[in-house]
Design an enzyme around this catalytic site. Sequence first.
Site, mmCIF file in Angstrom:
data_model
loop_
_atom_site.group_PDB
_atom_site.id
_atom_site.type_symbol
_atom_site.label_atom_id
_atom_site.label_comp_id
_atom_site.label_asym_id
_atom_site.label_seq_id
_atom_site.Cartn_x
_atom_site.Cartn_y
_atom_site.Cartn_z
ATOM 1 N N LYS A 114 0.844 -1.202 0.000
ATOM 2 C CA LYS A 114 0.000 0.000 0.000
ATOM 3 C C LYS A 114 0.880 1.253 0.000
ATOM 4 C CE LYS A 114 -3.919 -2.193 2.279
ATOM 5 N NZ LYS A 114 -4.515 -2.603 3.546
ATOM 6 N N GLN A 128 -4.878 -1.102 9.680
ATOM 7 C CA GLN A 128 -4.810 -2.457 9.122
ATOM 8 C C GLN A 128 -5.450 -3.463 10.080
ATOM 9 O OE1 GLN A 128 -3.503 -3.286 5.980
ATOM 10 N NE2 GLN A 128 -4.346 -5.284 6.420
ATOM 11 N N ASP A 164 -11.267 3.154 4.192
ATOM 12 C CA ASP A 164 -11.688 1.749 4.129
ATOM 13 C C ASP A 164 -13.221 1.641 4.078
ATOM 14 O OD1 ASP A 164 -9.950 -0.352 3.839
ATOM 15 O OD2 ASP A 164 -9.411 -0.473 5.972
#
Length: 296
Positions: free
Chosen positions: A54, A98, A121
């Site tokens: 990422k 994460q 997200d």
Amino acid sequence: MVAQVIDGKAFAAKVRTQVADQVAKLKEENGITPGLAVVLVGEDPASQVYVRSKGKMTVEVGMNSYEHKLDVETSEEDLLALIDKLNNDPAVHGILVQLPLPKHLNEDLVINSIDPAKDVDGFHISNVGLLGTGQKSMVPCTPLGCLMMLRDHHGSISGMDAVIIGRSNIVGKPMAQLLLGDSCTVTIAHSRTKDLPDVVRRADIVVAAVGRPEMVPGDWIKEGATVIDVGINRIERDGKNKLVGDVDYASASENAGAITPVPGGVGPMTIACLLANTVTACCRANGLPEPEGLTA
Ligand code: NDP
């Protein structure tokens, strides 16, 4: 019929180019560089790989990448304090924590402490509610990537019968909302679904998000259907480690009209959509028009 392969790797590269163009425009015309902060708690090897790639791709499209690697023992208080700092940092337009988090941390509490406008997200309860009511939101990356591929392949998917196998908060449920938003007739199947093969055989679009290697055989797939395989399963075959999806690719390709491979299908689109969400968040934060085609 031999299915057309939906090349997620190539499509993701196209999305990243669109993002990079938008980033260049923001820098040139507005003096703004979008920034993505990624927070990793602990040393889960798969999470470390995701976070690394990422970060690399964020920099490749011209955005700023801020990585925060925290010790596995980090307290909830310290993690929430970091998120608060990032929420208030004008250089940070997107925040991603994460998952999974170590067991002593409350995932819901942590995710819901992110400013919804920076929640790239799309897991914050506000974004879930906005998506569910058809309002502008941050859309979870994996389902967004699936939707983009379906739109690209079909043009319109209005009126199609879609079956999603899996009802998780990160894939199955938001996928259902997105397909409903595009006027599909949507069925969500799960582990208690009766006659799953029959349910899947009705579908013009099958999205498999289960986490069981090659669970969906070709004879469940209606002739000409489009198959989106979200599953990523590591298996050992012929003494070698291999990545396979939730769909048996070989047999499904004989019936499907189009299918995403694993690897090289949904996976690359997920990171591309994370970058797309960050640039969208940056435009919204600065009151600028959103880039076309990068969100739902
Ligand atoms: P979850 O484990 O959260 O959810 C799995 C879902 O599958 C559940 O709803 C479960 O039903 C359902 N299920 C399990 N067994 C069966 C069965 N035998 N028949 C029908 N349904 C079943 O998984 P995720 O949604 O997080 O992920 C799914 C897969 O997608 C995984 O392989 C994951 O690695 C992959 N993934 C890939 C991403 C990418 O970028 N390509 C991103 C995210 C995930 P129930 O609710 O009844 O238990």
